[in-house]
Design a protein around this motif. Structure first.
Motif, PDB file in Angstrom:
ATOM      1  N   THR A 163      45.061  54.629  32.713  1.00  0.00           N
ATOM      2  CA  THR A 163      44.936  54.889  34.142  1.00  0.00           C
ATOM      3  C   THR A 163      44.010  53.841  34.738  1.00  0.00           C
ATOM      4  OG1 THR A 163      45.225  57.278  33.833  1.00  0.00           O
ATOM      5  CG2 THR A 163      44.247  56.551  35.901  1.00  0.00           C
ATOM      6  N   SER A 172      42.263  52.213  38.204  1.00  0.00           N
ATOM      7  CA  SER A 172      41.929  52.606  39.567  1.00  0.00           C
ATOM      8  C   SER A 172      41.294  51.447  40.326  1.00  0.00           C
ATOM      9  CB  SER A 172      41.013  53.839  39.539  1.00  0.00           C
ATOM     10  OG  SER A 172      39.828  53.552  38.821  1.00  0.00           O
ATOM     11  N   ASP A 229      51.890  54.672  43.304  1.00  0.00           N
ATOM     12  CA  ASP A 229      51.303  53.640  42.451  1.00  0.00           C
ATOM     13  C   ASP A 229      51.965  52.290  42.708  1.00  0.00           C
ATOM     14  OD1 ASP A 229      50.140  55.887  41.508  1.00  0.00           O
ATOM     15  OD2 ASP A 229      50.940  55.774  39.484  1.00  0.00           O
ATOM     16  N   PHE A 243      46.632  53.289  39.973  1.00  0.00           N
ATOM     17  CA  PHE A 243      46.794  54.673  40.402  1.00  0.00           C
ATOM     18  C   PHE A 243      46.002  54.890  41.684  1.00  0.00           C
ATOM     19  CE2 PHE A 243      44.740  58.902  40.386  1.00  0.00           C
ATOM     20  CZ  PHE A 243      45.871  59.693  40.535  1.00  0.00           C
TER      21      PHE A 243
END
Length: 542
Positions: free
Chosen positions: A415, A417, A516, A529
């Motif tokens: 993930t 960010s 996304d 994300f």
């Protein structure tokens, strides 16, 4: 003027499987032990480079030159014999390439060029996360302190001692275990070491960038939060009792991961070492107490939960346990408990000179709590850096400086960010500098001197930089624009990106994703994300 002529590149051990149709030519005279400088290779292609690095790595030779660039392959073990004082004496004054490849040789080259050419220098340490950049930076700084030390016999700590001892302090508060690295720097650092006209260290300044604030509240398994939290929980009994701490698993900000203890790190020992380092860099006992009060307060703050209150959509501390943690936070932060509670469960909106107090629901109050924890921790980190800089002292009359840049490595996790977005942008800019320095400038020099050579193809990543930061129209510009509209969400922002960059070769909309997006970086594709934070609209995505 700063002359940036030395670049240090680090990579991890690589393994590549090639198709037979793509096999590149091999030098029949390639030595079984490899070569120390890869400019000596008959074929300087990727398989040839990797084969040479592997041959040397198998012989415990982790350093290799490419002209004035040092490549280091992380051995993932301590090799103290490589960095002893006698090794520093050995490299002192030796020409680059005269001895075996080593970070000391790079540092010595930068120091000698600064002295001889009267031009400030910079050393860039770049590579993927976990490649060993921070350890290499320590070696570079250790050598520069050795060469430029004042050799003072007084009891007062020297500038170079304070610079070196700043490392454990910054690591305690800025480093954490990640999937790829037990001691990953979660911030960027540029150290300016200042020298007088005789080549002696006369001052220094540390500048930090991009502290990963989100880690304070969100930790993925099997990673850890910042080292200082676990150190404090493992402190001597009197300190643990003073800050009302205990088992780290009892704190929400730490128990999100199953990883609490590290085999390679003794948190109780590191706590004492950090306190000792703080003494060296000039942080007194009262200031140390204040620092760890804040650290403990953040842990207790994370345990304050919220539930619906008596009023509609209004939040309040969930139970007696939460109220007890809130009371402890107010004591550690030395603030009024009721004012602290109000700041978490209410929001004040100012319109046309009029203040309106709005009650927050439990979920929004929890976000407000986490936002406070992140801001307090980042302010604490900034204060630490400023305190260290004041203690070290800068020399306004310094003649030259050597800058050492230790920045985040390229990151691609399960993930990714906002932090990874910023980190990878930084690495794209460093990669462009590398391209400019090694390929563009060198080949332009060949043209001027009319040297007969074969043009070296390289990937120019300017299009990625334009995609992200071009004004107007880049991703960051569109994010700034979206943050100005009160009804913007991560869905509307994503849709704007999809429309704007639908034909861009470096931008991909994942098939099954609604918000996304994927950026095709020089080092690989990274999917970002997105989740809009209503209480932190400037971040754009989490």
């Amino acid at each position: 003027m700063i002359k940036c002529n030395v670049i240090c590149f680090l990579i991890e051990k690589l393994k590549v499987v090639a198709k037979a149709s793509n096999v590149n030519p091999k030098d029949p005279e390639f030595p079984s032990s490899g070569v120390e400088d890869m400019t000596r290779l008959a074929y300087l292609h990727e398989p040839g480079v990797l084969q040479n690095l592997k041959c040397r790595f198998d012989m415990n030779e982790i350093y290799t030159y490419t002209a004035n660039i040092l490549i280091a392959v992380n051995p993932f073990q301590r090799l103290p014999h490589l960095y002893a004082n006698n090794m520093m004496e050995k490299y002192k004054g030796a020409a680059l390439g005269e001895l075996s490849p080593h970070p000391f040789a790079i540092a010595d080259s930068a120091y000698r060029q600064m002295i001889n050419e009267k031009i400030s220098q910079a050393i860039l340490v770049s590579g993927e996360s976990g490649a060993g950049k921070t350890e290499s930076t320590k070696m570079l700084m250790q050598y520069l302190a050795f060469m430029g030390g004042q050799n003072s016999n007084t009891e007062e700590r020297s500038v170079e001692q304070k610079v070196l001892e700043s490392n454990p302090v910054l690591e305690a508060f800025g480093n954490a275990k990640t999937v790829r690295n037990n001691n990953s720097s979660r911030f960027g650092k540029f150290v300016e070491i200042q020298f007088n006209e005789w080549g002696r260290i006369s001052g220094a300044a540390i500048r930090t960038y991009l502290l990963e604030r989100s880690r304070v509240c969100q930790v993925s398994d099997p990673e850890r939060n910042y080292h200082c939290f676990y150190m404090l929980c493992a402190a001597p009994a009197e300190d643990v009792e003073k800050y009302k701490l205990g088992n780290p698993r009892t704190f929400h900000y730490l128990n999100q991961s199953n990883c609490i203890d590290l085999d390679v790190l003794d948190d109780s020992k590191e706590y004492l070492e950090t306190r000792r380092a703080m003494d060296v860099v000039g942080i007194n006992q009262a200031e140390q107490e204040s620092i760890f009060r804040v650290v403990a307060g953040i842990l207790h703050l994370g345990n304050v939960e919220f539930a619906k209150g008596k009023e509609t959509d209004a939040a309040e501390p969930k139970d007696v346990k939460s109220r007890l943690h809130l009371k402890t936070v107010s004591e550690l932060f030395m603030c009024d408990e009721k004012s602290l509670e109000d700041s978490l469960v209410k929001r004040i909106i100012v319109t046309r000179g009029e203040s309106i107090t709005k009650a927050l629901d439990p979920d929004t109050a929890a976000l407000s709590r986490d936002a406070l924890a992140k801001i307090v921790y980042s302010k604490l980190f900034d204060w630490l850096v400023e305190k260290i800089n004041i203690s070290i002292g800068q020399d306004p009359k310094s003649k030259f400086l050597i800058g050492v840049l230790d920045i985040y490595g390229f990151e691609s996790f399960k993930t990714n960010s906002f932090e990874q977005f910023c980190i990878n942008l930084t690495n794209e800019k460093l990669q462009q500098h590398f391209n400019q320095h090694v390929f563009k400038m060198e080949q332009e020099e060949y043209k001027k001197e009319e040297i007969d050579w074969s043009y070296i193809e390289f990937v120019d990543n300017q299009d990625i930089l334009d995609l992200i930061e071009k004004k107007p129209g880049g991703i960051i510009a569109l994010l700034d624009e979206a943050c100005m509209f009160p009804r913007s969400t991560h869905e509307t922002f994503a849709e704007k990106l999809y429309q704007t960059f639908k034909d861009h070769k470096r931008f991909i909309k994942p098939k099954l994703a609604r918000t996304d997006f994927t950026i095709c970086h020089y080092a690989g594709d990274v999917s970002i994300f997105m989740l809009w934070h209503s209480n932190e609209p400037h971040l754009g995505f989490t």
